[in-house]
Design a protein around this motif. Structure first.
Motif, mmCIF file in Angstrom:
data_model
loop_
_atom_site.group_PDB
_atom_site.id
_atom_site.type_symbol
_atom_site.label_atom_id
_atom_site.label_comp_id
_atom_site.label_asym_id
_atom_site.label_seq_id
_atom_site.Cartn_x
_atom_site.Cartn_y
_atom_site.Cartn_z
ATOM 1 N N ASP A 266 17.572 22.215 5.282
ATOM 2 C CA ASP A 266 17.927 21.613 6.573
ATOM 3 C C ASP A 266 18.537 22.598 7.556
ATOM 4 N N HIS A 294 13.634 19.920 13.158
ATOM 5 C CA HIS A 294 14.433 20.802 12.299
ATOM 6 C C HIS A 294 13.567 21.501 11.242
ATOM 7 N N HIS A 318 9.371 19.662 3.706
ATOM 8 C CA HIS A 318 10.089 18.741 2.818
ATOM 9 C C HIS A 318 10.110 17.298 3.328
ATOM 10 N N HIS A 319 9.606 17.057 4.544
ATOM 11 C CA HIS A 319 9.509 15.668 5.020
ATOM 12 C C HIS A 319 8.067 15.163 5.064
ATOM 13 N N ASP A 347 15.865 15.405 -1.991
ATOM 14 C CA ASP A 347 16.475 15.138 -0.679
ATOM 15 C C ASP A 347 16.577 13.631 -0.438
HETATM 16 FE FE LIG Z 1 15.469 17.533 6.258
#
Ligand SMILES: [Fe+2]
Length: 396
Positions: A266, A294, A318-319, A347
């Motif tokens: 992040d 981000h 990661h999203h 996460d």
């Molecule tokens: Fe994130």
């Protein structure tokens, strides 16, 4: 005529070797190549080389495997500056036979202590000639040539060629040493960069009360998942099979990349306004789009470091969701980098089980049910299995 032909062959072989040598950036590989070239071109029984090692201020001995090789005891692989051969070639006052080469046949059974010691060195290396290589005034290497297979003396032409080769060898060694220094410097810079980025990442946590401990927990969960993947179904090995054979070193490298990537996943939030990060009300569409950035921002920050190729993939993706409805690129299934699929589960679990500005934490049990229900939709099913296994074992 035959001699002329042979001289031409030497010249060609040595010129070819010099060109190849400069491309080798590892001193050990370079030395092996030099030994092989000299033994073959001059048709020698064997050859040894002393190479200066700056770190220890000493010379390391390397030898070719020959039938009449070195008589040095095993373990005697490093010699210091007080060695008679080193002294001879570094002290002008001692060079009674010149500084281009030294021949065993030149050394007499005299009362001269240095000559006696030099003779002993030649016997030790089972050598007939020694050719030094200098960089400026520093002796960088010395080649000990064993006897020729034909049992005849070296001609002056051969010695001349060897002198020429030794200056090429010196340049190649200097070149390889420079590359090694550069790599060490890069590694140091990488560590420095990592420390700076970790400091930045904790600075973000400090300004956002909801993020505290998040990075550390996500990193721990991601590594626990990876370990369980290895034990349960070899998923890691399968996913890393881009090369012929996955070694322990590949797995270690992957786990290290996963650790870096999870710690920094992040980091891009550094570029998102604090008001949006800490907003207690539900985010509007614009703000949601802003937060999604981000992933790109984090990838951009880290892509400055070449070695971070794999960690960057985790930060950027990661999203993503397994069914292709995630962001930033809407990748689906195995198109999502493996490292990102692991971080995604870690996460999501930590996000659900901690308080957020807009809701309180879910219970662990509720979060687990959601993760399980997300199999093949939000998450990679095999990674969810590893996660549930880790949970059952009390590792999460
Ligand atoms: Fe994130």
């Amino acid at each position: 005529m035959e001699t002329l032909e042979r001289q031409k062959d030497y010249k060609e072989a040595l010129e070819k070797a010099a060109k190849q040598m400069i491309l080798i950036h590892n001193v050990d590989i370079l030395v092996k190549m030099i030994l092989r070239t000299v033994v073959r071109t001059l048709r020698l029984e064997h050859v040894s080389i002393l190479v200066y090692d700056k770190a220890h201020d000493a010379y390391v001995v390397h030898s070719s495997r020959g039938k009449a090789g070195l008589k040095i005891p095993k373990g005697f692989a490093r010699i210091t500056n007080d060695n008679p051969v080193i002294q001879y070639f570094t002290d002008h006052n001692l060079q009674v036979f010149g500084k281009d080469y030294l021949l065993f046949s030149q050394l007499k059974d005299s009362q001269d202590v240095l000559q006696q010691e030099l003779k002993n060195q030649f016997l030790l290396y089972n050598a007939k000639a020694c050719i030094p290589g200098f960089f400026r005034e520093r002796l960088v290497c010395a080649l000990f040539l064993g006897e020729k297979l034909e049992k005849i003396d070296f001609t002056s032409d051969e010695l001349g060629f060897m002198s020429a080769l030794s200056s090429d060898v010196v340049m190649a060694i200097q070149n390889a040493n420079l590359f090694q220094d550069l790599n060490e410097q890069l590694l140091k810079n990488k560590n420095l960069f990592l420390q700076t980025v970790f400091a930045l990442s904790s600075a973000i946590e400090a300004k956002d009360q909801y993020m505290q401990g998040h990075t550390e927990r996500v990193t721990r969960y991601a590594l626990v998942i990876a370990h369980n993947l290895m034990r349960s179904n070899q998923v890691i090995v399968d996913n890393l099979k881009v090369i012929d054979k996955v070694t322990d070193a590949d797995i270690k490298k992957f786990l290290e990349n996963l650790r870096i990537s999870a710690m920094l996943h992040d980091i891009g939030k550094i570029g998102i306004p604090e008001a949006i990060l800490n907003k207690k009300l539900e985010l509007n569409d614009l703000e949601r789009e802003e937060i999604k950035k981000h992933t790109y921002i984090g990838a951009k920050i880290l892509s400055e470091v070449n070695e971070f190729y794999e960690p960057v993939l985790g930060v950027k993706h990661h999203h993503e969701r397994y069914d292709g409805t995630g962001y930033p690129e809407g990748l689906a299934g195995e198109k999502i980098p493996f490292i990102a699929r692991i971080i995604s589960v870690a996460d999501a679990y930590d996000a659900m089980t901690t308080d957020r500005p807009y809701r309180v934490a879910l219970t662990k049990e509720k979060a687990l049910l959601i993760i399980e229900a997300g199999k093949s939709k939000q998450f990679d099913a095999s990674i969810v299995d590893a996660f549930l296994l880790a949970y059952k074992k009390g590792e999460i």
